[in-house]
Design a protein around this motif. Structure first.
Motif, mmCIF file in Angstrom:
data_model
loop_
_atom_site.group_PDB
_atom_site.id
_atom_site.type_symbol
_atom_site.label_atom_id
_atom_site.label_comp_id
_atom_site.label_asym_id
_atom_site.label_seq_id
_atom_site.Cartn_x
_atom_site.Cartn_y
_atom_site.Cartn_z
ATOM 1 N N ALA A 1 0.842 -1.185 0.000
ATOM 2 C CA ALA A 1 0.000 0.000 0.000
ATOM 3 C C ALA A 1 0.882 1.241 0.000
ATOM 4 C CB ALA A 1 -0.908 0.003 1.223
ATOM 5 N N PRO A 2 0.728 2.093 -1.008
ATOM 6 C CA PRO A 2 1.527 3.321 -1.039
ATOM 7 C C PRO A 2 0.937 4.365 -0.107
ATOM 8 C CG PRO A 2 0.096 3.255 -2.932
ATOM 9 C CD PRO A 2 -0.121 1.953 -2.188
ATOM 10 N N PRO A 3 1.768 5.277 0.387
ATOM 11 C CA PRO A 3 1.222 6.363 1.202
ATOM 12 C C PRO A 3 0.457 7.335 0.320
ATOM 13 C CG PRO A 3 3.539 6.735 0.794
ATOM 14 C CD PRO A 3 3.213 5.379 0.223
ATOM 15 N N ALA A 4 -0.529 7.973 0.897
ATOM 16 C CA ALA A 4 -1.257 9.001 0.160
ATOM 17 C C ALA A 4 -0.334 10.192 -0.065
ATOM 18 C CB ALA A 4 -2.487 9.426 0.947
ATOM 19 N N VAL A 5 -0.586 10.918 -1.123
ATOM 20 C CA VAL A 5 0.166 12.143 -1.372
ATOM 21 C C VAL A 5 -0.143 13.105 -0.224
ATOM 22 C CG1 VAL A 5 0.468 14.097 -2.941
ATOM 23 C CG2 VAL A 5 0.097 11.802 -3.858
ATOM 24 N N ALA B 1 -2.134 7.114 12.780
ATOM 25 C CA ALA B 1 -3.020 8.052 12.092
ATOM 26 C C ALA B 1 -3.093 7.774 10.593
ATOM 27 C CB ALA B 1 -2.545 9.487 12.330
ATOM 28 N N GLN B 2 -2.260 6.877 10.104
ATOM 29 C CA GLN B 2 -2.234 6.557 8.684
ATOM 30 C C GLN B 2 -3.046 5.278 8.457
ATOM 31 O OE1 GLN B 2 1.846 6.709 7.183
ATOM 32 N NE2 GLN B 2 2.347 8.143 8.817
ATOM 33 N N HIS B 3 -4.054 5.370 7.619
ATOM 34 C CA HIS B 3 -4.944 4.227 7.355
ATOM 35 C C HIS B 3 -4.938 3.898 5.875
ATOM 36 C CE1 HIS B 3 -6.485 4.225 11.412
ATOM 37 N NE2 HIS B 3 -6.593 5.530 11.327
ATOM 38 N N PRO B 4 -4.005 3.051 5.448
ATOM 39 C CA PRO B 4 -3.932 2.736 4.020
ATOM 40 C C PRO B 4 -5.055 1.806 3.582
ATOM 41 C CG PRO B 4 -2.381 1.395 5.243
ATOM 42 C CD PRO B 4 -2.976 2.359 6.227
ATOM 43 N N ASP B 5 -5.442 1.963 2.337
ATOM 44 C CA ASP B 5 -6.379 1.019 1.734
ATOM 45 C C ASP B 5 -5.628 -0.271 1.427
ATOM 46 O OD1 ASP B 5 -8.364 2.928 1.834
ATOM 47 O OD2 ASP B 5 -8.187 3.473 -0.286
ATOM 48 N N HIS C 1 -4.853 -5.349 -1.931
ATOM 49 C CA HIS C 1 -5.417 -6.560 -2.527
ATOM 50 C C HIS C 1 -6.882 -6.376 -2.937
ATOM 51 C CE1 HIS C 1 -1.775 -8.532 -1.237
ATOM 52 N NE2 HIS C 1 -2.008 -8.183 0.009
ATOM 53 N N CYS C 2 -7.685 -5.781 -2.029
ATOM 54 C CA CYS C 2 -9.116 -5.663 -2.327
ATOM 55 C C CYS C 2 -9.621 -4.228 -2.324
ATOM 56 C CB CYS C 2 -9.936 -6.506 -1.354
ATOM 57 S SG CYS C 2 -10.026 -5.814 0.326
ATOM 58 N N GLY C 3 -8.797 -3.275 -1.876
ATOM 59 C CA GLY C 3 -9.182 -1.872 -1.883
ATOM 60 C C GLY C 3 -9.939 -1.405 -0.647
ATOM 61 N N SER C 4 -10.213 -2.300 0.285
ATOM 62 C CA SER C 4 -10.959 -1.921 1.482
ATOM 63 C C SER C 4 -10.163 -0.926 2.328
ATOM 64 C CB SER C 4 -11.259 -3.161 2.326
ATOM 65 O OG SER C 4 -11.822 -2.785 3.579
ATOM 66 N N SER C 5 -10.884 -0.009 2.966
ATOM 67 C CA SER C 5 -10.240 0.939 3.876
ATOM 68 C C SER C 5 -10.310 0.451 5.321
ATOM 69 C CB SER C 5 -10.890 2.318 3.747
ATOM 70 O OG SER C 5 -12.259 2.230 4.060
ATOM 71 N N ASP C 6 -10.905 -0.720 5.535
ATOM 72 C CA ASP C 6 -11.014 -1.299 6.878
ATOM 73 C C ASP C 6 -9.744 -2.090 7.184
ATOM 74 O OD1 ASP C 6 -11.858 -2.214 9.316
ATOM 75 O OD2 ASP C 6 -13.498 -3.464 8.531
ATOM 76 N N THR C 7 -8.678 -1.362 7.523
ATOM 77 C CA THR C 7 -7.375 -1.963 7.772
ATOM 78 C C THR C 7 -6.888 -1.606 9.166
ATOM 79 O OG1 THR C 7 -6.209 -0.092 6.779
ATOM 80 C CG2 THR C 7 -6.756 -1.929 5.317
ATOM 81 N N GLU D 1 -6.168 -10.374 4.474
ATOM 82 C CA GLU D 1 -4.775 -10.475 4.026
ATOM 83 C C GLU D 1 -3.893 -9.452 4.749
ATOM 84 O OE1 GLU D 1 -3.152 -12.526 1.900
ATOM 85 O OE2 GLU D 1 -4.979 -13.703 1.719
ATOM 86 N N PRO D 2 -2.712 -9.883 5.185
ATOM 87 C CA PRO D 2 -1.741 -8.899 5.688
ATOM 88 C C PRO D 2 -1.067 -8.222 4.494
ATOM 89 C CG PRO D 2 -0.804 -11.087 5.794
ATOM 90 C CD PRO D 2 -2.226 -11.247 5.289
ATOM 91 N N PHE D 3 -0.563 -7.023 4.711
ATOM 92 C CA PHE D 3 0.160 -6.327 3.636
ATOM 93 C C PHE D 3 1.107 -5.305 4.229
ATOM 94 C CE2 PHE D 3 -3.731 -3.904 4.328
ATOM 95 C CZ PHE D 3 -3.310 -2.580 4.327
ATOM 96 N N ASP D 4 2.136 -4.998 3.439
ATOM 97 C CA ASP D 4 3.069 -3.944 3.800
ATOM 98 C C ASP D 4 2.472 -2.603 3.391
ATOM 99 O OD1 ASP D 4 5.162 -5.322 4.997
ATOM 100 O OD2 ASP D 4 6.348 -5.461 3.171
ATOM 101 N N TYR D 5 2.808 -1.598 4.158
ATOM 102 C CA TYR D 5 2.439 -0.216 3.862
ATOM 103 C C TYR D 5 3.715 0.607 3.856
ATOM 104 C CZ TYR D 5 0.948 4.568 4.937
ATOM 105 O OH TYR D 5 0.784 5.934 4.927
ATOM 106 N N PHE D 6 3.959 1.325 2.801
ATOM 107 C CA PHE D 6 5.140 2.183 2.705
ATOM 108 C C PHE D 6 4.860 3.402 3.578
ATOM 109 C CE2 PHE D 6 8.866 2.469 -0.150
ATOM 110 C CZ PHE D 6 9.414 3.624 0.366
ATOM 111 N N LYS D 7 5.571 3.518 4.687
ATOM 112 C CA LYS D 7 5.318 4.584 5.654
ATOM 113 C C LYS D 7 5.494 5.954 5.025
ATOM 114 C CE LYS D 7 7.337 1.937 9.435
ATOM 115 N NZ LYS D 7 8.479 1.918 10.385
ATOM 116 N N ALA D 8 4.576 6.836 5.341
ATOM 117 C CA ALA D 8 4.676 8.224 4.868
ATOM 118 C C ALA D 8 5.677 8.966 5.733
ATOM 119 C CB ALA D 8 3.316 8.901 4.953
#
Length: 160
Positions: free
Chosen positions: A102-106, A117-121, A124-130, A152-159
């Motif tokens: 999951a990329p960080p938001a701009v 405070a960062q809630h990535p989508d 895999h499925c686009g859900s915001s419930d992470t 599914e677990p996933f990595d999030y690129f920290k902002a």
């Protein structure tokens, strides 16, 4: 002899050693490719001070350029201003998502240090419930999240 335009195009194809689906240019690590007399100078900014991939990045750039005809190459590290996830290109963000990160938001960099405070989508499925699982993921610049929708677990690129 390698032209400056050819060198820029070549550098744009070099993958990040930790996330090979994304180029160094798409991550915003490469700041400039320029000529200084007879030397090709590539200016890079690591994602953070002490990033273990910094030496590999420099070696990869130098190796590619020399193999393709550059006569002299100098890798210049520029630490200020510090790299930010806002420098990731839109193309790079899409490549991260397609790779399962999951990329960080701009403009999310203002939340740096506040990972909760960062809630990535979910990539895999686009859900915001992470939900945040761990502040560190497969590399120090990533965190580990889990999606409540697809589980599914996933990595999030920290902002930052």
């Amino acid at each position: 002899m390698l032209t400056l335009e050819d060198a820029k195009a070549l550098v744009a194809t070099i993958p990040d050693p930790e996330i090979p689906a994304v180029s160094l240019v798409d991550l915003g690590i490469v700041r400039e490719v320029a000529m200084d007399d007879d030397t090709l100078v590539v200016t890079v900014t690591p994602t953070y001070t002490g990033c273990p991939a910094t030496a590999v990045i420099a070696l990869d750039i130098e190796t590619v350029l020399l193999k393709q005809g550059a006569e002299k190459v100098r890798i210049q590290t520029q630490m200020a201003p510090a790299w930010t996830t806002d420098w990731i290109t839109d193309h790079g963000r899409e490549k991260l998502r397609a790779y399962g990160i999951a990329p960080p938001a701009v403009a999310a960099a203002n939340c740096a240090g506040m990972l909760s405070a960062q809630h990535p989508d979910c990539p895999h499925c686009g859900s915001s419930d992470t939900t945040l699982i761990a502040g560190r993921g497969s590399t120090p610049c990533k965190a580990q999240f889990r999606c409540a929708a697809c589980l599914e677990p996933f990595d999030y690129f920290k902002a930052i």
